[in-house]
Every structure is written in C-alpha cells, then in structure tokens.
Write an enzyme that holds these catalytic residues in place. Structure first.
Site, mmCIF file in Angstrom:
data_model
loop_
_atom_site.group_PDB
_atom_site.id
_atom_site.type_symbol
_atom_site.label_atom_id
_atom_site.label_comp_id
_atom_site.label_asym_id
_atom_site.label_seq_id
_atom_site.Cartn_x
_atom_site.Cartn_y
_atom_site.Cartn_z
ATOM 1 N N LYS A 49 30.775 6.939 33.440
ATOM 2 C CA LYS A 49 29.303 7.032 33.459
ATOM 3 C C LYS A 49 28.813 7.582 34.800
ATOM 4 C CE LYS A 49 25.010 6.328 32.679
ATOM 5 N NZ LYS A 49 24.267 7.176 31.769
ATOM 6 N N SER A 109 16.816 25.548 37.359
ATOM 7 C CA SER A 109 16.443 25.215 38.737
ATOM 8 C C SER A 109 14.937 24.968 38.812
ATOM 9 C CB SER A 109 16.869 26.336 39.672
ATOM 10 O OG SER A 109 16.342 27.567 39.224
ATOM 11 N N GLY A 110 14.504 24.322 39.883
ATOM 12 C CA GLY A 110 13.084 24.018 40.044
ATOM 13 C C GLY A 110 12.850 22.932 41.076
ATOM 14 N N CYS A 146 17.823 7.339 36.490
ATOM 15 C CA CYS A 146 19.286 7.326 36.563
ATOM 16 C C CYS A 146 19.886 8.213 37.649
ATOM 17 C CB CYS A 146 19.864 7.699 35.209
ATOM 18 S SG CYS A 146 19.515 6.446 33.974
ATOM 19 N N PHE A 149 21.888 22.288 31.922
ATOM 20 C CA PHE A 149 21.655 21.738 33.263
ATOM 21 C C PHE A 149 21.773 22.806 34.352
ATOM 22 C CE2 PHE A 149 20.775 17.180 33.071
ATOM 23 C CZ PHE A 149 20.738 17.068 31.680
HETATM 24 N N1 LIG Z 1 16.778 4.803 30.947
HETATM 25 C C1 LIG Z 1 17.821 5.530 30.587
HETATM 26 O O1 LIG Z 1 17.682 6.652 30.100
HETATM 27 C C2 LIG Z 1 19.223 5.006 30.735
HETATM 28 C C3 LIG Z 1 20.275 5.688 30.113
HETATM 29 C C4 LIG Z 1 21.571 5.205 30.257
HETATM 30 C C5 LIG Z 1 21.812 4.044 30.987
HETATM 31 N N2 LIG Z 1 20.768 3.398 31.576
HETATM 32 C C6 LIG Z 1 21.065 2.144 32.280
HETATM 33 O O2 LIG Z 1 20.727 1.076 31.374
HETATM 34 C C7 LIG Z 1 20.185 -0.052 32.092
HETATM 35 C C8 LIG Z 1 18.810 -0.403 31.541
HETATM 36 O O3 LIG Z 1 17.937 0.663 31.808
HETATM 37 P P1 LIG Z 1 16.507 0.804 31.089
HETATM 38 O O4 LIG Z 1 15.961 2.107 31.558
HETATM 39 O O5 LIG Z 1 16.620 0.561 29.636
HETATM 40 O O6 LIG Z 1 15.721 -0.420 31.764
HETATM 41 P P2 LIG Z 1 14.204 -0.861 31.502
HETATM 42 O O7 LIG Z 1 13.652 -1.273 32.799
HETATM 43 O O8 LIG Z 1 13.497 0.176 30.685
HETATM 44 O O9 LIG Z 1 14.327 -2.157 30.541
HETATM 45 C C9 LIG Z 1 14.905 -3.349 30.916
HETATM 46 C C10 LIG Z 1 14.374 -4.500 30.030
HETATM 47 O O10 LIG Z 1 15.048 -5.705 30.433
HETATM 48 C C11 LIG Z 1 14.130 -6.782 30.370
HETATM 49 N N3 LIG Z 1 14.602 -7.902 31.205
HETATM 50 C C12 LIG Z 1 14.582 -8.022 32.564
HETATM 51 N N4 LIG Z 1 15.166 -9.174 32.937
HETATM 52 C C13 LIG Z 1 15.574 -9.804 31.796
HETATM 53 C C14 LIG Z 1 16.266 -11.018 31.527
HETATM 54 N N5 LIG Z 1 16.668 -11.846 32.504
HETATM 55 N N6 LIG Z 1 16.525 -11.331 30.242
HETATM 56 C C15 LIG Z 1 16.153 -10.521 29.228
HETATM 57 N N7 LIG Z 1 15.489 -9.355 29.429
HETATM 58 C C16 LIG Z 1 15.217 -8.996 30.694
HETATM 59 C C17 LIG Z 1 12.825 -6.176 30.835
HETATM 60 O O11 LIG Z 1 11.706 -6.948 30.416
HETATM 61 C C18 LIG Z 1 12.878 -4.772 30.169
HETATM 62 O O12 LIG Z 1 12.271 -4.784 28.889
HETATM 63 C C19 LIG Z 1 20.233 0.357 33.569
HETATM 64 O O13 LIG Z 1 21.438 -0.090 34.129
HETATM 65 C C20 LIG Z 1 20.226 1.876 33.517
HETATM 66 O O14 LIG Z 1 20.845 2.456 34.647
HETATM 67 C C21 LIG Z 1 19.480 3.828 31.458
HETATM 68 O O1 LIG Z 2 18.660 21.870 34.092
HETATM 69 C C1 LIG Z 2 18.078 20.838 34.430
HETATM 70 C C2 LIG Z 2 18.236 19.601 33.744
HETATM 71 C C3 LIG Z 2 17.556 18.476 34.203
HETATM 72 N N1 LIG Z 2 16.725 18.558 35.284
HETATM 73 C C4 LIG Z 2 16.022 17.350 35.752
HETATM 74 O O2 LIG Z 2 16.965 16.290 35.850
HETATM 75 C C5 LIG Z 2 16.315 15.029 35.612
HETATM 76 C C6 LIG Z 2 17.095 14.226 34.598
HETATM 77 O O3 LIG Z 2 17.013 14.848 33.318
HETATM 78 P P1 LIG Z 2 17.883 14.380 32.062
HETATM 79 O O4 LIG Z 2 19.283 14.262 32.458
HETATM 80 O O5 LIG Z 2 17.566 15.292 30.942
HETATM 81 O O6 LIG Z 2 17.218 12.971 31.720
HETATM 82 P P2 LIG Z 2 17.670 11.443 31.965
HETATM 83 O O7 LIG Z 2 16.976 10.652 30.936
HETATM 84 O O8 LIG Z 2 17.498 11.083 33.390
HETATM 85 O O9 LIG Z 2 19.240 11.435 31.583
HETATM 86 C C7 LIG Z 2 20.287 11.354 32.556
HETATM 87 O O10 LIG Z 2 20.468 10.025 32.995
HETATM 88 C C8 LIG Z 2 20.727 9.085 31.914
HETATM 89 C C9 LIG Z 2 20.792 7.694 32.516
HETATM 90 O O11 LIG Z 2 22.004 7.444 33.121
HETATM 91 C C10 LIG Z 2 22.037 9.477 31.229
HETATM 92 O O12 LIG Z 2 22.287 8.556 30.175
HETATM 93 C C11 LIG Z 2 21.930 10.911 30.705
HETATM 94 O O13 LIG Z 2 23.168 11.303 30.131
HETATM 95 C C12 LIG Z 2 21.573 11.833 31.877
HETATM 96 O O14 LIG Z 2 21.388 13.172 31.407
HETATM 97 C C13 LIG Z 2 14.881 15.367 35.156
HETATM 98 O O15 LIG Z 2 14.006 15.190 36.253
HETATM 99 C C14 LIG Z 2 14.958 16.840 34.780
HETATM 100 O O16 LIG Z 2 13.726 17.505 34.973
HETATM 101 C C15 LIG Z 2 16.567 19.764 35.952
HETATM 102 O O17 LIG Z 2 15.833 19.838 36.941
HETATM 103 N N2 LIG Z 2 17.258 20.873 35.498
#
Ligand SMILES: NC(=O)c1ccc[n+]([C@@H]2O[C@H](COP(=O)([O-])OP(=O)(O)OC[C@H]3O[C@@H](n4cnc5c(N)ncnc54)[C@H](O)[C@@H]3O)[C@@H](O)[C@H]2O)c1
Ligand SMILES: O=c1ccn([C@@H]2O[C@H](COP(=O)(O)OP(=O)(O)O[C@H]3O[C@H](CO)[C@@H](O)[C@H](O)[C@H]3O)[C@@H](O)[C@H]2O)c(=O)[nH]1
Length: 434
Positions: free
Chosen positions: A214, A262-263, A270, A259
């Site tokens: 990851k 640019s910008g 994350c 990916f």
């Molecule tokens: N956001 C993404 O796109 C993304 C993608 C992949 C992985 N992740 C990872 O997944 C994890 C969660 O990210 P997220 O963006 O979904 O978080 P988030 O902040 O959107 O949601 C977290 C939720 O957990 C709840 N919470 C907090 N403390 C709690 C507790 N003690 N018991 C039960 N619920 C509780 C909050 O109320 C909230 O609804 C992080 O480690 C993040 O790095 C996020």
């Molecule tokens: O060519 C690109 C692609 C992305 N971005 C920027 O990069 C950031 C992240 O974009 P994106 O990766 O599409 O969204 P996230 O939801 O942050 O997803 C990333 O982070 C997540 C949380 O870990 C992972 O699960 C995903 O695989 C990983 O792509 C944003 O600000 C985009 O604008 C650029 O500037 N140029």
C-alpha cells in the site's frame, strides 16, 4: 458472510455498500451518530459518485449501522477502516485505531467462536502485529492465532471513483498470518471479484508485506506526479507543452499513461500523509529517504509556481482573485490537504482577496480550515465577475465549459493549474506546465 466494518468514512462506507451489493450482510460501527443515522435511513454520509443509490438500496436492510461495538459478535469478520492521521513528525498516529482496538476487544470478550480482524487503515508494518493485535487480544482475553486471527487488507480506492475502484480493482491484497484469516478474507472478496468486469488478481501475502504494498504504491504514484510536475516546469521554461510530452511518454508501456497530469500538485487524505509516514519510517530505521523528500518538496513548490505566474500578470496586492475548485480532486467534497489551501493563503499573504467556487466542497473547507479566508461564490460566473485574476485548482468538468464568464472579469487572466480551461482570444491564459 456477516461482516462488520469499524469506521464509516470514505473507505468504511464505500466498502460496506459494495460488500452488501456483492451479497454479504454488513454492519458498520461508528462513533458518529449522524453517520449511523444517515446509513440506516439509506443516505450516504459522504459525497461520492454512485454511493447514494447503493446506500439507499441497502441501507437499513443488508447494510446496517450502529454505535454499539457489541454488533461485531454477530459477524464472522471485522474490517477496521479508522483514520490514521499524521503526527507532527509525519509518523502515523495510531491512537484512534488503538481506541477502536480496545472497544473491539472488549466486545469480542463475549464471543465464543474465533474472530477474524483485518486492518484496512493504512499503517506502517509492525503497528498491526506489535500494537493493535495484542491490544485486541488483551481486551478480549483471547489468544492471537486461536481466538483472534489478524489480517491486513489495504484499500486502493480513489475518492471520486471509489465505488467503481472497489468493484473493479486492479488487484486485491490480502495480508494474513493465519490460514483462518486468509480463508475468510478470500471469502469476502470472492463475490466481488466474480462480479467484476475483468479478471482480478488476488495477492495473498503476509500482514507486513500487504501494508508495504500500500505505502509503496502510493509513494510511487505521488513520485510519478511530482516527477511530471518537475519535468513540466522545465518544459514550460523552454516553451514546450508538457502534456504533449507526457502523452508520448505514456505510450511506453514501461511508463504508462496514467498519473502523468502535471499541474498544481497532489493533495488528499492519502498521498501527503502516506508519503510523510514512509519518510518518517525510513528515518526511524536510519535511512535517509532522499527521493521521497524531493517528491514532497516538488509538490510543496507547485502552488508557489502558480502564484508567481499570476504575479507576472497582475499586482496581487489589493486584487480580487477567483479560485476555481476547493476539493482536492473532482468528484469529492473532501478538502483534506487540498492545494486550494496554499493557493488561497498565498494570495492572502500577498494582500489579495479570494472569491472561491466549488460545487460541493465549500462546507468541508470551512470546517477543516476555518482560518483560511475566502468569500464563497454561488457559481463560477459569480466568482469570476469583477475578478482581477483566476486560479484553477480543481479539474471539475464544469470548468471546461466556462467561456464568456471570463469576459466579466476586471482583467481576464487565468492561471490554469489543471489544464481544464480552453485558451482563446481575449483571455490571458497561462498553463502551469504548458
Ligand atoms: N480516503 C481514501 O480514499 C482512502 C483510501 C484507501 C485507504 N485509506 C485509509 O483508510 C483509513 C480510513 O480513511 P477514511 O478516509 O475512510 O477516514 P474518514 O476520516 O473518512 O472516516 C473514519 C470514520 O471513523 C470513525 N471513527 C473514528 N473513531 C472511531 C472509533 N473509535 N470507533 C468507531 N468509529 C470511529 C469516524 O467517525 C469516521 O466516520 C485511513 O487509514 C486511510 O489512510 C483511505
Ligand atoms: O496525473 C495526476 C493524478 C493525480 N493528481 C493529483 O493527485 C491527488 C490524488 O489523486 P488520486 O490518486 O486520484 O486520488 P486519491 O483518492 O487520493 O487516491 C490515492 O490515495 C488513495 C488512499 O490511499 C489510494 O487508495 C489510491 O489508490 C490513490 O490513487 C489529487 O490531488 C490529484 O489531483 C495529479 O495531480 N495528477
């Protein structure tokens, strides 16, 4: 299968509805009653394409939500999707995950059969095995590998396309140090991969390796964008369109076309957090992560680059600047680490006023960044009306359609940070890297 998911934010809610859609019975446990009530009423607690219809289809039925941890005892497996924010030094703050581990363990003390727990939150290898698992086992008064089986199951969905990413992933990664954890996690994903519109590789590995997959993936993608941003800045200095360069580069399979946009740089919950955590983890073990440091630094410089381009055309001191886009990317209301923050702060530091427009993210921005000062506009036209310059921060589709709205600007100067606005006569247009 009966599955519980602790934490119902971007990951927990998306995964829950998608698993319900795949045929599982899912219970979300969250401490936020507003989130719980929304899900039970069939309403999505966050803005994400396709989520509303799925939550309304399954919420209160095959998908339930509760604030009570006891509900996990009725399930075969629990996924932990809790926030893992950064400490000041960039390392992971696992305190929320630890609090949840304690509550989960307390609840599991009343369960007779073995339970599988998989951490979906992104955490540095070691945290699950050395901290979270022992805390759950201690609270449950159970033994790891007997009553409590631990796995890691990193999530790769992107915000703005979370449902589709989860339903059609490039791969599923299962980290498990026991056969029961591996078998149950495989059973969770079986109907998901069967429903997917292509063959999905399922990678089964150790709990630590899964988490490093990851981090390494996010670090690689963030590096790819930072590299194309640096190449883009050099391209512009030589009058070269970096998008033309990137398009041809992307035709090389070894590079790949995705990916390479640019910008103004990457934001979100994350890339910044996970890159910082990996840098801190490297330092912790005596490694100097020179490449990742540079990846971070290039990203920090892009908003400055944008402001310098604006200052080439207008005097920012006393100017009104329209900022188009607050979300860190289109398709989401999430403003975590959005590039809009350094951009707006940069305008304010130079003595300018900001009028900003975003279709969905104004409320999130106000809540997360109360000290960032801007006036919110009801439409892009309202933001541009009378402005001395415009900065495009998010590539929302609706910005591509803007045209005569620019004529209402005091001085029609646009600095495009996402290559979304069309160049035309009568508009002073600058691309950030083209
Ligand atoms: N956001 C993404 O796109 C993304 C993608 C992949 C992985 N992740 C990872 O997944 C994890 C969660 O990210 P997220 O963006 O979904 O978080 P988030 O902040 O959107 O949601 C977290 C939720 O957990 C709840 N919470 C907090 N403390 C709690 C507790 N003690 N018991 C039960 N619920 C509780 C909050 O109320 C909230 O609804 C992080 O480690 C993040 O790095 C996020
Ligand atoms: O060519 C690109 C692609 C992305 N971005 C920027 O990069 C950031 C992240 O974009 P994106 O990766 O599409 O969204 P996230 O939801 O942050 O997803 C990333 O982070 C997540 C949380 O870990 C992972 O699960 C995903 O695989 C990983 O792509 C944003 O600000 C985009 O604008 C650029 O500037 N140029």
């Amino acid at each position: 299968m009966d599955i519980s998911i602790v934490g119902s934010g971007y990951v927990g809610t998306t995964v829950a509805v998608c698993l319900a859609d795949a045929g599982h019975r899912v219970t979300n446990v969250d401490i936020d009653t507003a989130v719980v009530d929304a899900i039970n009423a069939g309403e999505a607690p966050i803005h994400e394409p396709d989520l509303d219809s799925l939550v309304s289809q399954y919420g209160g039925d095959r998908l339930k939500a509760t604030t009570e941890y006891d509900a996990v005892c009725e399930t075969d497996l629990t996924l932990l999707a809790l926030p893992t924010p950064s400490n000041d030094d960039g390392s992971i703050d696992s305190s929320i995950l630890e609090a949840a581990a304690k509550s989960l363990g307390d609840a599991l003390a009343d369960k007779d059969d073995p339970h599988v727990i998989a951490v979906k939150s992104t955490v540095i290898p070691g945290i699950v095995e050395e901290t979270i698992a022992p805390q759950i086992a201690a609270a449950a008064d159970g033994a790891i590998g007997e009553d409590i089986h631990i796995g890691t199951n990193p999530e790769f969905l992107r915000e703005g396309s979370a449902v589709d990413d989860f339903q059609n992933p490039d791969r599923v990664v299962i980290g498990a140090d026991s056969s029961l954890a591996r078998e149950r996690l495989e059973a969770v994903y079986e109907p998901v991969t069967e429903q997917a519109d292509r063959e999905i590789p399922v990678v089964t590995t150790g709990t630590r390796e899964a988490m490093m997959i990851k981090y390494a993936s996010n670090a690689f993608l963030a590096s790819k964008v930072s590299l194309i941003n640096e190449l883009g800045v050099i391209c512009k200095a030589y009058g070269v369109d970096s998008y033309e360069v990137a398009e041809a580069m992307g035709l090389d399979d070894r590079i790949g076309e995705r990916f390479l946009r640019s910008g103004v740089g990457w934001g979100g919950s994350c890339f910044p957090k996970d890159t910082d955590a990996l840098i801190a983890a490297g330092r912790e073990r005596g490694i100097d992560p020179v490449v990742l440091d540079a990846v971070r630094e290039r990203n920090d410089r892009q908003p400055e680059q944008m402001l310098e381009l604006l200052a080439d055309h207008i005097d920012i001191d006393g100017a009104t600047v329209a900022v188009l886009g607050l979300a860190f990317k289109p398709g989401t209301d999430d403003t975590r680490n959005t590039r809009a923050v350094p951009v707006i702060e940069g305008v304010r530091e130079r003595g300018g006023e900001v009028v900003a427009y975003d279709p969905v993210a104004v409320e999130d921005m106000r809540e997360r960044y109360p000290s960032v000062e801007f006036e919110a506009a009801a439409s892009p036209a309202d933001a541009l009306d009378g402005a001395d310059g415009a900065l495009v921060v998010t590539d929302w589709d609706e910005f591509a359609a803007l045209d005569e709205e620019f004529d209402a600007m005091e001085t029609p100067v646009v600095i495009d940070g996402r290559r979304i606005i069309a160049r035309r006569d009568g508009l002073t247009y600058e691309g950030l890297t083209w």
